[in-house]
Design a protein around this motif. Structure first.
Motif, PDB file in Angstrom:
ATOM      1  N   VAL A 347      37.670  38.657  35.567  1.00  0.00           N
ATOM      2  CA  VAL A 347      36.750  39.479  34.559  1.00  0.00           C
ATOM      3  C   VAL A 347      37.881  40.500  34.205  1.00  0.00           C
ATOM      4  CG1 VAL A 347      35.141  40.983  34.675  1.00  0.00           C
ATOM      5  CG2 VAL A 347      34.848  38.648  35.393  1.00  0.00           C
ATOM      6  N   THR A 348      38.430  41.402  35.027  1.00  0.00           N
ATOM      7  CA  THR A 348      39.182  42.588  34.941  1.00  0.00           C
ATOM      8  C   THR A 348      40.634  42.121  34.053  1.00  0.00           C
ATOM      9  OG1 THR A 348      40.379  42.215  37.158  1.00  0.00           O
ATOM     10  CG2 THR A 348      38.362  43.591  36.895  1.00  0.00           C
ATOM     11  N   THR A 349      41.158  41.062  34.237  1.00  0.00           N
ATOM     12  CA  THR A 349      42.306  40.662  33.577  1.00  0.00           C
ATOM     13  C   THR A 349      42.207  40.111  31.989  1.00  0.00           C
ATOM     14  OG1 THR A 349      43.214  40.515  35.767  1.00  0.00           O
ATOM     15  CG2 THR A 349      44.474  39.705  33.757  1.00  0.00           C
ATOM     16  N   PHE A 350      41.089  39.221  32.131  1.00  0.00           N
ATOM     17  CA  PHE A 350      41.007  38.328  30.873  1.00  0.00           C
ATOM     18  C   PHE A 350      39.718  38.607  30.127  1.00  0.00           C
ATOM     19  CE2 PHE A 350      44.003  35.924  33.576  1.00  0.00           C
ATOM     20  CZ  PHE A 350      44.774  35.655  32.776  1.00  0.00           C
ATOM     21  N   HIS A 351      38.639  38.624  30.830  1.00  0.00           N
ATOM     22  CA  HIS A 351      37.381  38.862  29.961  1.00  0.00           C
ATOM     23  C   HIS A 351      36.657  40.267  30.484  1.00  0.00           C
ATOM     24  CE1 HIS A 351      37.900  34.345  30.086  1.00  0.00           C
ATOM     25  NE2 HIS A 351      38.207  34.605  31.408  1.00  0.00           N
TER      26      HIS A 351
END
Length: 537
Positions: A347-351
């Motif tokens: 979530v924090t990297t891609f979404h």
């Protein structure tokens, strides 16, 4: 071909290969073993003692006590036992004193041909007695803690059951603590463990079959099941797999577990281990087979299924509604400890768009000074926590828990203050660790801890798509596993509505009328229908 080439070729042919040398050594060892096993007792007591000393060696703890009895003729009787393994009180009172006090008068009144029978049936007053003519049986009995009585002029020995070494006794299990339920646990003594099962199952159909594994240690083990409930094919398979074991030593039930398991290329355990007698009894009442190994308090239970590792014995001692709630909590904790770190990375990297704006701003502010990406951040904290957890297990109890707790607090706080990790990451790793402790089975927890790192790398590479692909692969892998012919996901794949009563939920006892379909298929009925009770009344 030149002459030198022919000469070189002939040299190569004459040179013995390593395989041939190994096979020759194995053949010689097999011949020696057969010669030893074929040795029979001689009529001469002196010759028998000489052979036995060659077999056992001149060890200081092996006692050779020779007594001279006077009847119509002088008879030499030798008692052999190991000091520390045999019950010295029983040996002194029921063998040595009995031979010297009760035997001589009877020998003087009886013919010479009845000497051996009088010594065996009249003089030795121990319950467990058997005779043998093989030197191998005599040596094995002595090394197992029994006493052997050899009589001069007779090529037959008397094996008496005098095992009585010091043991830990029955104590509370340390790895499976419960609030309500029996507090006794298995010990390191095989016969004490089987007696704990006999105490709970007072039925003549209970079968306890003994085996001996390990060419050097010769470890005793017992196969426990209830005839009429267990599937005979499972019992045959257990016997077959144990008989195929060829190893020098069995020091713990983990050796047996690894050698007889179905699938070796999986992190998930396919054999259930426990140190609680009530768990073994509950398992064999469902149609499973218990394997108890001498020298360890951990017994094995086969076949094992996925839901079994989320169940505790206390589930059946509490109310059904409360037990169902706890089981749902365990399954939820399994998913959380497996997916929380990887979901945070994804979530924090891609979404980032999946997060609420305020939460996203808060996380960005917390990670403002962190120089590492989320993957490195998670790996630093996870590896650090695994090290602290292992250190807490290996350290003495007085300081182990203090070191692990203080170490986690100090290192976590220091890492946040130094800007190496964010405070949110400390919360994620701590929550993951706490949820992993909810799973009752320690072996299953180890598998989840390993799989967690796989999902971390999948999330760092593909985001949520990697996690979903990983879950699909995990489900397919679990459905492909079997434990002694029983599907690992029994009750879910193949789906069985009847077994849902004791899987994720635990229905009241009056509704648990049948045993698991694919395990207790020999005798499916566990209890009578409620209307049958009313008819009887």
């Amino acid at each position: 071909m030149s002459l030198s080439g022919k000469f070189f070729k002939s040299k190569i042919k004459k040179k013995p290969s390593t395989q041939n040398l190994q096979s020759d050594v194995e053949i010689e060892k097999e011949k020696e073993k057969q010669n030893t096993s074929n040795q029979k007792l001689q009529p001469s007591l002196e010759e028998n003692l000489k052979q036995l000393k060659q077999e056992l060696g001149e060890s200081s703890d092996i006692v050779y006590r020779t007594i001279q009895l006077t009847g119509k003729r002088e008879i030499l009787v030798s008692v052999i036992y190991i000091d520390g393994l045999g019950d010295s009180r029983s040996i002194q009172q029921f063998i040595l004193e009995s031979l010297s006090q009760r035997c001589e008068q009877k020998l003087q009144q009886s013919p010479e041909d009845d000497e051996f029978k009088i010594i065996k049936d009249f003089s030795i007053t121990i319950g467990e007695i058997k005779t043998t003519q093989k030197m191998e049986d005599v040596a094995k009995a002595v090394l197992s803690g029994d006493s052997v009585v050899l009589v001069d002029r007779y090529s037959e020995g008397i094996i008496t059951g005098t095992r009585g070494w010091e043991d830990r006794g029955v104590t509370e299990p340390t790895s499976e603590t419960i609030v309500r339920g029996p507090k006794d646990g298995f010990s390191e003594t095989l016969r004490m463990n089987t007696s704990l099962i006999r105490r709970r199952v007072k039925d003549g159909k209970l079968r306890i079959e003994s085996k001996n594994v390990g060419s050097i240690t010769k470890t005793d083990l017992a196969i426990v099941y209830i005839e009429g409930i267990v599937d005979p094919k499972v019992v045959e398979e257990v016997h077959s797999r144990i008989d195929k074991i060829e190893i020098d030593a069995i020091l713990e039930s983990g050796y047996i577990e690894e050698l007889i398991q179905d699938e070796t290329y999986t992190p998930f355990p396919t054999i259930y281990s426990t140190e609680r007698p009530d768990v073994i009894v509950a398992g064999i009442l469902e149609g499973r087979v218990g394997i108890i190994v001498d020298g360890t308090p951990f017994a094995l239970l086969v076949p094992a299924i996925f839901t079994q590792f989320f169940q505790a014995s206390e589930d059946y001692y509490q109310r059904a509604d409360f037990s169902s709630l706890i089981r749902i909590l365990r399954f939820g904790s399994f998913l959380l400890t497996l997916l929380v770190p990887s979901s945070y990375i994804a979530v924090t990297t891609f979404h980032q768009e999946m997060l609420p704006t305020r939460l996203l701003i808060s996380l960005a502010a917390a990670r403002e000074g962190v120089p590492f990406p989320a993957l490195v951040e998670v790996l630093i904290m996870e590896i650090t926590f695994e090290i602290l957890r292992e250190a807490g297990v290996r350290l003495p109890k007085a300081v182990g828990s203090a070191i692990s707790i203080v170490g986690a607090l100090v290192i976590g706080e220091a890492a946040v203050q130094a800007g190496l990790v964010s405070s949110a990451m400390v919360i994620v790793v701590s929550f993951t660790a706490i949820t992993s402790f909810v799973i009752p089975s320690y072996n299953f927890t180890l598998a989840v801890r390993m799989m967690r790192f796989v999902y971390i790398f999948l999330a760092a590479t593909f985001g949520l798509y990697g996690i979903i692909l990983g879950l699909i692969a995990l489900v397919l892998h679990l459905c492909s596993l079997r434990s002694f012919g029983v599907p690992y996901m029994e009750a879910f794949g193949p789906f069985n509505f009847q077994d849902q009563k004791d899987s994720i939920f635990r229905f009241p006892m009056k509704n648990l009328l049948t045993r698991p379909k694919l395990i207790g298929n020999k005798n499916k009925s566990r209890q009578q229908q409620p209307d049958q009770y009313q008819q009887k009344k």
